[in-house]
Write a protein that holds these residues in place. Structure first.
Motif, PDB file in Angstrom:
ATOM      1  N   ARG A   1       0.674  -6.811  -5.893  1.00 35.45           N
ATOM      2  CA  ARG A   1       2.580  -6.358  -5.801  1.00 35.45           C
ATOM      3  C   ARG A   1       2.818  -5.911  -6.520  1.00 35.45           C
ATOM      4  N   VAL A   2       3.679  -4.798  -6.976  1.00 34.35           N
ATOM      5  CA  VAL A   2       4.985  -4.222  -8.090  1.00 34.35           C
ATOM      6  C   VAL A   2       6.347  -5.386  -7.739  1.00 34.35           C
ATOM      7  N   SER A   3       6.817  -5.886  -8.699  1.00 31.51           N
ATOM      8  CA  SER A   3       8.122  -7.038  -8.809  1.00 31.51           C
ATOM      9  C   SER A   3       9.003  -5.987  -8.718  1.00 31.51           C
TER      10      SER A   3
ATOM     11  N   GLN B   1      -4.079   0.988 -11.881  1.00 30.73           N
ATOM     12  CA  GLN B   1      -4.031   1.329 -10.643  1.00 30.73           C
ATOM     13  C   GLN B   1      -4.219   0.221  -9.236  1.00 30.73           C
ATOM     14  N   LYS B   2      -4.360  -0.635 -10.385  1.00 27.96           N
ATOM     15  CA  LYS B   2      -4.074  -2.005  -8.873  1.00 27.96           C
ATOM     16  C   LYS B   2      -3.022  -1.695  -8.095  1.00 27.96           C
ATOM     17  N   TYR B   3      -1.197  -1.438  -8.910  1.00 28.45           N
ATOM     18  CA  TYR B   3      -0.246  -0.837  -7.900  1.00 28.45           C
ATOM     19  C   TYR B   3      -0.553  -0.020  -7.143  1.00 28.45           C
TER      20      TYR B   3
ATOM     21  N   VAL C   1       1.343  -0.891  -0.125  1.00 28.69           N
ATOM     22  CA  VAL C   1      -0.120  -0.074   0.241  1.00 28.69           C
ATOM     23  C   VAL C   1       1.243   1.329  -0.163  1.00 28.69           C
ATOM     24  N   HIS C   2       1.618   1.370   1.180  1.00 33.66           N
ATOM     25  CA  HIS C   2       2.814   2.548   0.737  1.00 33.66           C
ATOM     26  C   HIS C   2       3.532   2.947  -0.111  1.00 33.66           C
ATOM     27  N   VAL C   3       4.350   1.603  -1.094  1.00 33.28           N
ATOM     28  CA  VAL C   3       4.304   1.640  -2.465  1.00 33.28           C
ATOM     29  C   VAL C   3       3.503   2.137  -3.108  1.00 33.28           C
ATOM     30  N   GLY C   4       2.524   1.804  -3.866  1.00 36.71           N
ATOM     31  CA  GLY C   4       1.650   2.537  -4.927  1.00 36.71           C
ATOM     32  C   GLY C   4       1.174   3.174  -4.022  1.00 36.71           C
ATOM     33  N   LYS C   5       1.394   4.301  -2.709  1.00 37.22           N
ATOM     34  CA  LYS C   5       0.791   5.762  -2.873  1.00 37.22           C
ATOM     35  C   LYS C   5       1.527   6.567  -3.447  1.00 37.22           C
ATOM     36  N   THR C   6       3.338   5.965  -2.640  1.00 34.82           N
ATOM     37  CA  THR C   6       4.864   6.873  -3.675  1.00 34.82           C
ATOM     38  C   THR C   6       3.970   6.716  -5.007  1.00 34.82           C
ATOM     39  N   ILE C   7       4.149   5.363  -5.489  1.00 31.43           N
ATOM     40  CA  ILE C   7       4.081   5.586  -7.116  1.00 31.43           C
ATOM     41  C   ILE C   7       2.904   6.076  -7.642  1.00 31.43           C
ATOM     42  N   ARG C   8       1.672   6.903  -6.694  1.00 27.34           N
ATOM     43  CA  ARG C   8       0.865   7.816  -7.353  1.00 27.34           C
ATOM     44  C   ARG C   8       1.003   9.031  -7.256  1.00 27.34           C
ATOM     45  N   ILE C   9       1.641   9.347  -5.709  1.00 27.30           N
ATOM     46  CA  ILE C   9       2.022  10.647  -5.395  1.00 27.30           C
ATOM     47  C   ILE C   9       2.974  11.365  -7.150  1.00 27.30           C
TER      48      ILE C   9
END
Length: 134
Positions: free
Chosen positions: A50-52, A42-44, A10-18
């Motif tokens: 999960r992002v590899s 979107q899923k990431y 979730v943290h990595v995904g939020k950071t990708i979005r930001i």
């Protein structure tokens, strides 16, 4: 029963979005750059997929950020709190990211401080106080 996403995902995904929003890149454009669909992006970003490691490196390259950026401010699993505060939700929202980017694009530091004081005064009183704006 579907498993909840891991807090790190979730943290990595939020950071990708930001990072994506700060660079004004759409999910489709980012997906095209790294070879996946916008739905996968979107899923990431939600942390549901999960992002590899290799994909994280690709995303970092596409957004021109250091891959370590995605792990900044990451809590250890023992101290992670999955309850995101409303202020944190705003910060990672599209409006929050764009507001932050616009605010920091103001080069005049004194003006930024005045804007901050104005916003704090408005928040405190609930309405525009002309004295606070001066």
């Amino acid at each position: 029963m579907k498993e909840e996403p891991h807090s790190v995902d979730v943290h990595v995904g939020k950071t990708i979005r930001i990072q994506r929003l700060l660079r004004k890149v759409s999910q489709t454009e980012l997906g095209d750059r790294v070879g996946v669909t916008f739905q996968q992006i979107q899923k990431y970003e939600k942390g549901s997929n999960r992002v590899s490691a290799s994909m994280l490196v690709e995303i970092a390259g596409a957004l021109k950020v250091d891959v370590r950026t995605f792990f900044d401010d990451l809590s250890t699993p023992d101290t992670a709190n999955d309850n995101t505060a409303p202020s944190e939700e705003f910060v990672i929202s599209r409006e929050g990211v764009l507001l932050n980017a616009a605010f920091f694009s103001i080069k005049n530091e004194a003006l930024r401080k005045k804007i901050l004081k104005l916003v704090q005064a408005i928040a405190k009183t609930g309405e525009l106080d002309t004295e606070a704006a001066e």
